[in-house]
Design an enzyme around this catalytic site. Structure first.
Site, PDB file in Angstrom:
ATOM      1  CB  CYS A 141      46.788  41.991  41.012  1.00 20.63           C
ATOM      2  SG  CYS A 141      48.236  42.179  42.058  1.00 20.63           S
ATOM      3  CB  CYS A 144      47.002  40.526  44.482  1.00 15.30           C
ATOM      4  SG  CYS A 144      47.525  42.129  43.927  1.00 15.30           S
ATOM      5  CG  ASP A 145      44.299  37.804  43.106  1.00 18.17           C
ATOM      6  OD1 ASP A 145      44.243  37.944  44.340  1.00 18.17           O
ATOM      7  OD2 ASP A 145      43.718  38.548  42.308  1.00 18.17           O
TER       8      ASP A 145
END
Ligand code: NAP
Length: 323
Positions: A141, A144-145
């Site tokens: 992701c 997200c990261d």
């Protein structure tokens, strides 16, 4: 809603709170069905893994998280019973056709009709280092990261829409993003290919098979084979976007599916089990878009409502004949 010791009863159970499930929930609630929607996480599904959405009609540009909130609020406003952070362990079907959602924690939910909108999970590469370094440099992701990798060089594995779109997104943080793809042709849409090729921070490693993700306490590189030669690319992170495995295994009895595990449906999106519909990314279909997911949810909710009407008519007829 009727509650007994072990179960709660509804007209309709919806498993999954992404765009498909939320559209189904909105329509079901507006048709006055007693509907419950269960999601193992917060509402939004894949919307929460997408930073900016530019292809949902009516919204030139909207954050994924914002659209998720709007869809959730909209469905709740019409009375949908939403259960977030509750995991459905299995969806069973009893001999009389009752659908039973068994939760990991909590009561059984029972209804004559159910809509599976459970999406799926990213496909794993299955190479050494992938599982070991997940959360320590291996990610599925970018939204997200990505921010953890400021100024670093990264590898993206895959050649579809997700690989090129997420790779492009990662260049906001990374100094360089290498897209490693197993063929010399990308599967991604031409527009995404053009955008990626025009991005000076992106580079392409083609005809390359990833063999291993290496590291010490975190990822330090990726090893691959290209033209029969083994090479290693030093990177601080590896983002894997090689497709998707649908969550169709939640359904306990046999239900027709294709070779990828996607559920096969009829024109009204009903599966091979009467009273069970499949919508969104868990269903075998051409594309996985928010717009198609919302359309799926709408069709299934209307079909479920008609199915419930037919069940009630049949029950009434049976009761009249019994008198
Ligand atoms: P996808 O379209 O199935 O592409 C998967 C890619 O990974 C392919 O290039 C495939 O290579 C490669 N791959 C598969 N297994 C592999 C393996 N074991 N090792 C190495 N490479 C492997 O998946 P996706 O990109 O996640 O997209 C999924 C769906 O979401 C698609 O319908 C897509 O259109 C949609 N989507 C749309 C957008 C958008 O419209 N903006 C963004 C993201 C996703 P081959 O090409 O050689 O098979």
């Amino acid at each position: 809603m009727v509650v007994d010791d072990v179960s709660e009863r509804f007209d309709l159970i919806i498993v999954g709170g992404g765009p498909a499930g939320l559209a189904a929930g909105l329509y079901a609630a507006r048709m006055n069905l007693r509907a419950v929607l269960v999601d193992r996480g917060p509402l939004g599904g894949q919307l929460l893994n997408t930073e900016l959405i530019e292809d949902y009609p009516g919204f030139e540009s909207i954050l994924g998280a914002e659209l998720a909130t709007k869809m959730g609020d909209h469905a709740r406003k019409f009375g949908l019973d939403v259960r977030e952070f509750q995991t459905v362990r299995e969806l069973d079907v009893e001999p009389d056709g009752t659908k039973v959602a068994r939760l990991e924690d909590g009561p059984e939910l029972r209804a004559p009709a159910a809509i599976l909108a459970a999406g799926g999970l990213p496909r794993r590469l299955g190479v050494p280092g992938e599982a070991e370094f997940q959360g320590r440099g291996v990610s599925y992701c970018a939204v997200c990261d990505g921010a953890f990798f400021k100024g670093q060089e990264l590898a993206v594995v895959g050649g579809g829409d997700a690989a090129l779109e997420e790779g492009d997104f990662l260049t906001r943080y990374a100094s360089k993003v290498y897209v490693i793809h197993r063929r010399d042709q990308f599967r991604a849409q031409p527009l995404l290919q053009e955008r990626a090729r025009a991005n000076p921070k992106m580079a392409f490693v083609l005809n390359a098979q990833v063999r291993e993700i290496r590291g010490d306490d975190k990822v330090t590189g990726v090893r691959y084979v290209q033209d029969g030669v083994e090479r290693e690319l030093p990177v601080g992170g590896v983002f894997i976007f090689i497709g998707f495995v649908p969550n169709s295994g939640l359904v306990k009895p046999h239900v027709d599916h294709d070779s990828g595990g996607y559920l096969v449906t009829d024109r009204d999106l009903q599966t091979s089990i009467p009273g069970l519909w499949a919508v969104g990314d868990v269903r075998a279909q051409l594309t996985k878009q928010i717009a198609t997911a919302v359309g799926d949810g709408t069709t299934a909710a209307v079909a479920a409502s008609q199915y419930l009407d037919r069940l009630r008519d049949a029950e009434r007829r049976a009761a009249t004949q019994a008198v």
